[in-house]
Design an enzyme around this catalytic site. Sequence first.
Site, PDB file in Angstrom:
ATOM      1  N   ASP A  56       5.007   0.576  11.812  1.00 15.45           N
ATOM      2  CA  ASP A  56       3.795  -0.087  11.303  1.00 15.45           C
ATOM      3  C   ASP A  56       3.683  -1.539  11.745  1.00 15.45           C
ATOM      4  OD1 ASP A  56       3.662   1.678   8.101  1.00 15.45           O
ATOM      5  OD2 ASP A  56       3.209   2.274  10.155  1.00 15.45           O
TER       6      ASP A  56
ATOM      7  N   ARG B 261      -4.986  10.537   3.771  1.00 14.84           N
ATOM      8  CA  ARG B 261      -4.057  11.645   3.929  1.00 14.84           C
ATOM      9  C   ARG B 261      -2.865  11.576   2.993  1.00 14.84           C
ATOM     10  NH1 ARG B 261      -0.388  11.479   6.748  1.00 14.84           N
ATOM     11  NH2 ARG B 261      -0.564  13.632   7.416  1.00 14.84           N
TER      12      ARG B 261
ATOM     13  N   ARG C  60       0.043  14.433  12.487  1.00 11.39           N
ATOM     14  CA  ARG C  60       0.512  14.178  11.119  1.00 11.39           C
ATOM     15  C   ARG C  60       0.677  15.492  10.306  1.00 11.39           C
ATOM     16  NH1 ARG C  60      -1.017   8.775   9.956  1.00 11.39           N
ATOM     17  NH2 ARG C  60       0.529   8.797   8.286  1.00 11.39           N
TER      18      ARG C  60
ATOM     19  N   LYS D 180       0.848  -1.205   0.000  1.00 16.81           N
ATOM     20  CA  LYS D 180       0.000   0.000   0.000  1.00 16.81           C
ATOM     21  C   LYS D 180       0.880   1.251   0.000  1.00 16.81           C
ATOM     22  CE  LYS D 180      -1.681   1.524   4.042  1.00 16.81           C
ATOM     23  NZ  LYS D 180      -1.340   2.914   4.386  1.00 16.81           N
ATOM     24  N   ASN D 181       1.907   1.242   0.844  1.00 15.48           N
ATOM     25  CA  ASN D 181       2.706   2.465   1.037  1.00 15.48           C
ATOM     26  C   ASN D 181       3.725   2.707  -0.061  1.00 15.48           C
ATOM     27  OD1 ASN D 181       1.182   2.892   3.243  1.00 15.48           O
ATOM     28  ND2 ASN D 181       2.743   2.350   4.751  1.00 15.48           N
TER      29      ASN D 181
ATOM     30  N   ARG E  79      -8.555  -0.623   4.629  1.00 17.43           N
ATOM     31  CA  ARG E  79      -7.710   0.388   3.985  1.00 17.43           C
ATOM     32  C   ARG E  79      -6.370  -0.201   3.577  1.00 17.43           C
ATOM     33  NH1 ARG E  79      -6.508   5.214   7.371  1.00 17.43           N
ATOM     34  NH2 ARG E  79      -5.342   5.578   5.466  1.00 17.43           N
TER      35      ARG E  79
ATOM     36  N   CYS F 164      -4.964  12.168  12.198  1.00 19.61           N
ATOM     37  CA  CYS F 164      -5.681  10.892  12.224  1.00 19.61           C
ATOM     38  C   CYS F 164      -5.517  10.343  13.634  1.00 19.61           C
ATOM     39  CB  CYS F 164      -5.120   9.946  11.176  1.00 19.61           C
ATOM     40  SG  CYS F 164      -3.522   9.304  11.620  1.00 19.61           S
TER      41      CYS F 164
HETATM   42  C1  EPZ Z   1       4.196   6.943   6.137  1.00 19.51           C
HETATM   43  O1  EPZ Z   1       3.406   7.953   6.713  1.00 19.51           O
HETATM   44  C2  EPZ Z   1       3.319   5.700   6.076  1.00 19.51           C
HETATM   45  N1  EPZ Z   1       2.155   5.963   5.232  1.00 19.51           N
HETATM   46  C3  EPZ Z   1       2.871   5.314   7.489  1.00 19.51           C
HETATM   47  O2  EPZ Z   1       2.131   4.105   7.393  1.00 19.51           O
HETATM   48  C4  EPZ Z   1       4.118   5.043   8.327  1.00 19.51           C
HETATM   49  O3  EPZ Z   1       3.729   4.747   9.640  1.00 19.51           O
HETATM   50  C5  EPZ Z   1       5.016   6.288   8.315  1.00 19.51           C
HETATM   51  O4  EPZ Z   1       5.342   6.652   6.948  1.00 19.51           O
HETATM   52  C6  EPZ Z   1       6.320   6.070   9.065  1.00 19.51           C
HETATM   53  O5  EPZ Z   1       7.000   4.989   8.525  1.00 19.51           O
HETATM   54  C7  EPZ Z   1       2.298   5.925   3.890  1.00 19.51           C
HETATM   55  O6  EPZ Z   1       3.377   5.691   3.373  1.00 19.51           O
HETATM   56  C8  EPZ Z   1       1.068   6.199   3.068  1.00 19.51           C
HETATM   57  P1  EPZ Z   1       6.195  10.373   8.181  1.00 19.51           P
HETATM   58  P2  EPZ Z   1       3.928   9.496   6.693  1.00 19.51           P
HETATM   59  O7  EPZ Z   1       6.079  11.626   7.374  1.00 19.51           O
HETATM   60  O8  EPZ Z   1       4.710   9.729   5.467  1.00 19.51           O
HETATM   61  C9  EPZ Z   1       6.230  13.695  11.611  1.00 19.51           C
HETATM   62  C10 EPZ Z   1       0.332   2.659   7.762  1.00 19.51           C
HETATM   63  O9  EPZ Z   1      -0.088   2.121   8.798  1.00 19.51           O
HETATM   64  N2  EPZ Z   1       6.171  14.672  10.508  1.00 19.51           N
HETATM   65  O10 EPZ Z   1       7.401   9.511   8.003  1.00 19.51           O
HETATM   66  O11 EPZ Z   1       2.780  10.367   6.978  1.00 19.51           O
HETATM   67  C11 EPZ Z   1       4.963  12.863  11.696  1.00 19.51           C
HETATM   68  O12 EPZ Z   1       3.980  13.544  12.457  1.00 19.51           O
HETATM   69  C12 EPZ Z   1       0.747   4.111   7.795  1.00 19.51           C
HETATM   70  O13 EPZ Z   1       0.465   2.089   6.655  1.00 19.51           O
HETATM   71  C13 EPZ Z   1       6.189  16.030  10.816  1.00 19.51           C
HETATM   72  O14 EPZ Z   1       6.248  16.420  11.979  1.00 19.51           O
HETATM   73  O15 EPZ Z   1       4.904   9.477   7.963  1.00 19.51           O
HETATM   74  C14 EPZ Z   1       5.435  11.608  12.366  1.00 19.51           C
HETATM   75  O16 EPZ Z   1       5.488  11.827  13.768  1.00 19.51           O
HETATM   76  C15 EPZ Z   1       0.537   4.745   9.161  1.00 19.51           C
HETATM   77  N3  EPZ Z   1       6.116  16.927   9.787  1.00 19.51           N
HETATM   78  C16 EPZ Z   1       6.875  11.448  11.830  1.00 19.51           C
HETATM   79  O17 EPZ Z   1       7.243  12.740  11.324  1.00 19.51           O
HETATM   80  C17 EPZ Z   1       6.040  16.537   8.473  1.00 19.51           C
HETATM   81  O18 EPZ Z   1       5.994  17.405   7.576  1.00 19.51           O
HETATM   82  C18 EPZ Z   1       6.994  10.440  10.687  1.00 19.51           C
HETATM   83  O19 EPZ Z   1       6.013  10.770   9.738  1.00 19.51           O
HETATM   84  C19 EPZ Z   1       6.022  15.151   8.189  1.00 19.51           C
HETATM   85  C20 EPZ Z   1       6.101  14.238   9.217  1.00 19.51           C
END
Ligand code: EPZ
Length: 420
Positions: free
Chosen positions: A307, A93, A122, A22-23, A399, A117
């Site tokens: 995850d 998202r 996020r 998915k990701n 999802r 979420c």
């Molecule tokens: C991706 O989310 C994945 N989703 C998530 O999988 C996964 O948990 C996550 O990466 C971490 O590996 C998809 O790929 C669609 P991040 P993403 O940006 O990109 C903070 C699942 O269950 N952050 O790496 O949204 C954020 O709040 C889902 O399949 C900021 O502060 O995650 C988080 O605490 C859940 N500002 C951390 O960084 C930003 O601009 C990591 O988020 C961006 C992120």
Amino acid sequence: MDKFLIQGGNVLKGAVRISGAKNAALPLLAATILAETPITITNVPNLKDVNTLVKLISGLGVTISYDNHDVVKADTSTLSNQFAPYELVKTMRASILVLGPLLARYGEAKVSLPGGCAIGSRPVDQHLKALEALGAHIEVDAGYVHAKVDGRLKGGEVIFDMVTVGGTENILMAAVLAEGVTTIRNAAREPEITDLANMLVKMGAKISGIDTDTLIVTGVERLSGCEYAVVADRIETGSYLAAAAMTGGCVRTTHTDPVLLESVLEKFEEMGAEVTRGDDWIELDMQGKRPKAVSFRTLPHPEFPTDMQAQIMAVNTIARGFSTISETIFENRFMHVPELSRMGANIEVEGNDATVTGVEKLSAAPVMATDLRASFSLVLAALAAEGETLVDRIYHIDRGYEKIEEKLQGLGAQIKRVSE
Ligand code: EPZ
């Protein structure tokens, strides 16, 4: 609203075919916006999130087809607008990932902010800061990101304040068409980013440092279509292997790759499972034993993935001994704890740290899914619990897990979907 009815106690045995990730599918679909000629993506999992993004891309005017099996074909020659509405973005998202490609190719985009979420706020501040470093003018107004650039984006230096998967993907998809060279430091190294980079290179992009935390992109004038297969889903793989660990069974996951989730496989071995690695399969044999509790902290790839945190916590609830789990990526990713506790789990939470004392047996109870991976941890608990568990709000699980009840039934689980 659909629910799962699960009769616990069966030992899971057999083989399960892993779907495309998915990701990875989501950023790959967003990247189709960059292709000047038709593009085909195969091994696309038939998931709610994928269908939502296909709908959003279609709303841009792109001619996109999805056979609801595994093939997506897109032709951007009919693209007529650069608007991603709140109605769609709020349900998925990762839609924010169309921002970079739209800006890179068309010089403007109006994309709804994704909002938070269950697992955290996020924010996307890092995405926006990175795009500004390439010359984008960004305004956030009434819940929408309005992005514009005069002419083309200009290559530059991007340093992320924290490792962000989506941020890395967005800026990568913007930099490939920027003028000049872009250096992305503190880049995420998840396999899904490698998959995106590999497809972009196949489309004609110039990217070096793939698989590392520093990506160097030399912008090109245009990118063409190609045919590309989505990488296997490492989290789905780990989730089904956890089902074997949970029930003392033996499960072989096929059409996957052990390299994608080595940190998780090492934890299964620490539990006392026998893990065999093939080129495109992994077998976990728990040999009827009760797993040994394992402690871990979630970190960016290649360390233990957030995850998989809920799923391994579920195994720890019935394991021998005491374990500590630290969730360092998201601020609220223990929503599965109260539900697991209703089933008799012994878990203490202190901020982002959980301590689990394994119990002999969980007992069935009506529970409620709260987010995607938490849902799977409740299914795992129900598979091992005494009695029949009702898991509510399983739209969360649809999802991210393709054909989940069929795949689990194929392994001998007593699970059925009931609609009430
Ligand atoms: C991706 O989310 C994945 N989703 C998530 O999988 C996964 O948990 C996550 O990466 C971490 O590996 C998809 O790929 C669609 P991040 P993403 O940006 O990109 C903070 C699942 O269950 N952050 O790496 O949204 C954020 O709040 C889902 O399949 C900021 O502060 O995650 C988080 O605490 C859940 N500002 C951390 O960084 C930003 O601009 C990591 O988020 C961006 C992120």
